[in-house]
Scaffold this active site. Structure first.
Site, PDB file in Angstrom:
ATOM      1  N   HIS A   1      -2.452   5.279  20.266  1.00 19.83           N
ATOM      2  CA  HIS A   1      -2.249   6.434  19.385  1.00 19.83           C
ATOM      3  C   HIS A   1      -2.369   6.004  17.917  1.00 19.83           C
ATOM      4  CE1 HIS A   1       0.035  10.279  18.270  1.00 19.83           C
ATOM      5  NE2 HIS A   1       0.074   9.567  17.156  1.00 19.83           N
ATOM      6  N   GLU A   2      -1.722   4.885  17.578  1.00 19.71           N
ATOM      7  CA  GLU A   2      -1.712   4.447  16.170  1.00 19.71           C
ATOM      8  C   GLU A   2      -3.076   3.916  15.737  1.00 19.71           C
ATOM      9  OE1 GLU A   2       0.708   5.531  14.601  1.00 19.71           O
ATOM     10  OE2 GLU A   2       2.038   5.873  16.306  1.00 19.71           O
TER      11      GLU A   2
ATOM     12  N   GLN B   1      -0.618   7.734   7.767  1.00 19.73           N
ATOM     13  CA  GLN B   1       0.450   8.746   7.831  1.00 19.73           C
ATOM     14  C   GLN B   1       1.407   8.666   6.645  1.00 19.73           C
ATOM     15  OE1 GLN B   1       1.438   7.773  12.153  1.00 19.73           O
ATOM     16  NE2 GLN B   1       1.842   9.952  12.049  1.00 19.73           N
TER      17      GLN B   1
ATOM     18  N   HIS C   1      -5.191   6.647  14.656  1.00 25.69           N
ATOM     19  CA  HIS C   1      -4.952   7.080  13.272  1.00 25.69           C
ATOM     20  C   HIS C   1      -5.815   6.280  12.296  1.00 25.69           C
ATOM     21  CE1 HIS C   1      -1.843  10.107  13.311  1.00 25.69           C
ATOM     22  NE2 HIS C   1      -1.067   9.392  14.103  1.00 25.69           N
TER      23      HIS C   1
ATOM     24  N   GLY D   1       6.260   5.102  16.457  1.00 19.70           N
ATOM     25  CA  GLY D   1       5.127   4.454  15.824  1.00 19.70           C
ATOM     26  C   GLY D   1       4.730   5.195  14.565  1.00 19.70           C
TER      27      GLY D   1
ATOM     28  N   CYS E   1       3.220  13.658  17.431  1.00 22.94           N
ATOM     29  CA  CYS E   1       2.783  12.888  16.261  1.00 22.94           C
ATOM     30  C   CYS E   1       3.628  13.311  15.068  1.00 22.94           C
ATOM     31  CB  CYS E   1       1.310  13.168  15.990  1.00 22.94           C
ATOM     32  SG  CYS E   1       0.675  12.265  14.571  1.00 22.94           S
ATOM     33  N   LEU E   2       4.137  12.338  14.314  1.00 27.10           N
ATOM     34  CA  LEU E   2       5.001  12.667  13.171  1.00 27.10           C
ATOM     35  C   LEU E   2       4.252  13.456  12.091  1.00 27.10           C
ATOM     36  CD1 LEU E   2       7.044   9.342  12.844  1.00 27.10           C
ATOM     37  CD2 LEU E   2       7.762  11.500  13.887  1.00 27.10           C
TER      38      LEU E   2
HETATM   39 ZN    ZN Z   1       0.453  10.137  15.198  1.00 30.97          ZN
END
Ligand code: ZN
Length: 173
Positions: free
Chosen positions: A138-139, A55, A142, A50, A96-97
């Site tokens: 999660h997204e 991000q 963000h 995701g 998380c990226l």
């Molecule tokens: Zn993340």
């Protein structure tokens, strides 16, 4: 200002875009479609399941998800809203990226629905009690400027303290 899609990169904590509440996407334009396509590419390259617009430095309410890694399961969520969270909560180790080398056990409703607009401008609704449910939450976090380091239990916070400080130092340099 138009977005230069070729310049989009995954930004790391503590980039300010990760701490800004994202704004609704006013319309599905070619620019939105191009950004979403590039985000899916970046997500697969990483690889991740995701990626939210903050991000890549964009304060837009948009995220992409690819729970299986197979591009046919890729999906774009514009102006998503979470609905009907189930009462059962589940702990699951999330990464998380934008926070490399940091993971924590995050407690969230196991089951949830999401309503969003697709790239044709149509509203759709999905329900899941598996990995997609986890990704959507999660997204969506963000988009509200919430990171896993805000949600992890104290033990995980302590375990990740050094890695978090390293990221903050890198930024300061
Ligand atoms: Zn993340």
């Amino acid at each position: 200002m138009p977005v230069d899609v070729s310049k989009l990169r995954i930004v790391l904590y503590p980039h300010p875009a990760l701490r800004a509440k994202a704004k609704p996407v006013p319309a599905i334009t070619d620019e939105v479609r191009q950004v979403a396509a590039r985000m899916l590419e970046l997500m697969h390259e990483a690889p991740g399941v995701g990626l939210a617009a903050p991000q890549v430095g964009l304060s837009w309410r948009l995220f992409v998800a690819g729970p299986t890694g197979d591009p046919k399961d890729d999906r774009v969520f514009v102006n998503p809203v979470l609905l009907d969270p189930g009462r059962d909560l589940e702990d699951y180790e999330e990464g998380c990226l934008s926070l490399p080398d940091i993971t924590g056990e995050i407690r969230r409703p196991a089951k949830i629905s999401v309503e969003a607009t697709d790239l044709d401008g149509k509203r759709f609704r999905l329900t899941s009690d598996e990995l997609p449910a986890r990704i959507w939450q999660h997204e969506t976090d963000h988009l509200d400027a919430i990171l896993i380091i805000d949600r992890m239990p104290p033990m995980d916070r302590i375990a990740n303290q050094k890695a978090v400080r390293e990221l903050e130092k890198k930024k300061a340099r």
